[in-house]
Design a protein around this motif. Structure first.
Motif, short mmCIF file in Angstrom:
data_model
loop_
_atom_site.label_atom_id
_atom_site.label_comp_id
_atom_site.label_asym_id
_atom_site.label_seq_id
_atom_site.Cartn_x
_atom_site.Cartn_y
_atom_site.Cartn_z
N UNK A 1 0.73 -1.47 -0.04
CA UNK A 1 0.22 0.02 0.14
C UNK A 1 1.12 0.87 0.38
N UNK A 2 0.83 1.72 -1.19
CA UNK A 2 1.53 3.25 -1.26
C UNK A 2 1.12 4.64 -0.80
N UNK A 3 1.02 5.56 0.16
CA UNK A 3 0.38 6.39 0.78
C UNK A 3 0.62 7.38 -0.90
N UNK A 4 -0.14 8.67 -0.73
CA UNK A 4 -0.25 9.91 -1.51
C UNK A 4 1.45 10.54 -0.90
N UNK A 5 2.16 10.54 -1.86
CA UNK A 5 3.34 11.66 -2.08
C UNK A 5 3.66 12.29 -0.83
N UNK B 1 -2.90 3.79 -3.28
CA UNK B 1 -2.35 2.65 -4.03
C UNK B 1 -2.40 1.06 -3.51
N UNK B 2 -2.94 0.59 -4.05
CA UNK B 2 -2.44 -0.90 -3.66
C UNK B 2 -2.33 -1.28 -4.59
N UNK B 3 -0.62 -2.67 -4.99
CA UNK B 3 -0.21 -3.06 -5.35
C UNK B 3 -0.25 -4.27 -4.81
N UNK B 4 0.04 -5.72 -5.79
CA UNK B 4 0.54 -7.22 -5.64
C UNK B 4 1.63 -7.64 -6.67
#
Length: 165
Positions: free
Chosen positions: A74-78, A144-147
């Motif tokens: 999970x990548x938060x906003x910059x 943003x959620x990534x696998x």
């Protein structure tokens, strides 16, 4: 979407398939506030064995020789991370891995930045990241959620160009 995923693992008992584990992932780290990395599974050989590997949770792991990592990110906003990329300078989180990565954007959007260009990725997009310098920049207001599946890879014989610092 959940910040920390649930992992269901199947197995065999007496020749019949069973659910061996059903739990929230415990191998979770938060290297920056809101940047959640959950290493779900690891293998240390190809072909893979069906046993679980203990995973060391680091931002940029050394994938086991001939092995793999399965990762939820999970990548938060910059802006929430306080990240600012000065004009004409590399993104502060630019890094290079020695893995072949299959990355699926599950939710939100994010920019993939490489040395010469960038592109906006949205839910459903897939990246094949082949050991290049890259960074992720979330310029939206939502995580943003990534696998990602990270595979051990042989380094290219092409001389790698070091970025100027």
């Amino acid at each position: 979407m959940k910040t920390i995923p649930r992992r269901v693992v199947t197995g065999l008992r007496n020749g019949k398939s069973i659910i061996e584990q059903d739990q929230i992932v415990t191998n979770v780290s938060e290297h920056f506030p809101g940047l959640i990395i959950s290493d779900i599974w690891s293998t240390d050989s190809t072909p893979a064995k069906f046993d679980e590997k203990e995973i060391e949770n680091t931002a940029f792991p050394n994938t086991p020789k001939n092995g793999s990592y399965f990762r939820y990110v999970q990548i938060p906003p910059d802006k929430d991370l306080g990240i600012v990329a000065p004009e004409g300078q590399p993104h502060p989180l630019m890094h290079q891995t020695d893995t072949l990565d299959y990355i699926v954007i599950l939710a939100g959007e994010i920019y993939l930045i490489v040395e010469e260009e960038e592109t906006l990725l949205q839910a459903g997009d897939i990246v094949i990241q082949r050991g290049t310098n890259h960074a992720w920049s979330n310029r939206s207001d939502s995580p943003c959620i990534q696998l990602a599946v990270l595979l051990d890879a042989e380094k290219t014989k092409e001389k790698r160009i070091k970025r100027k610092e």
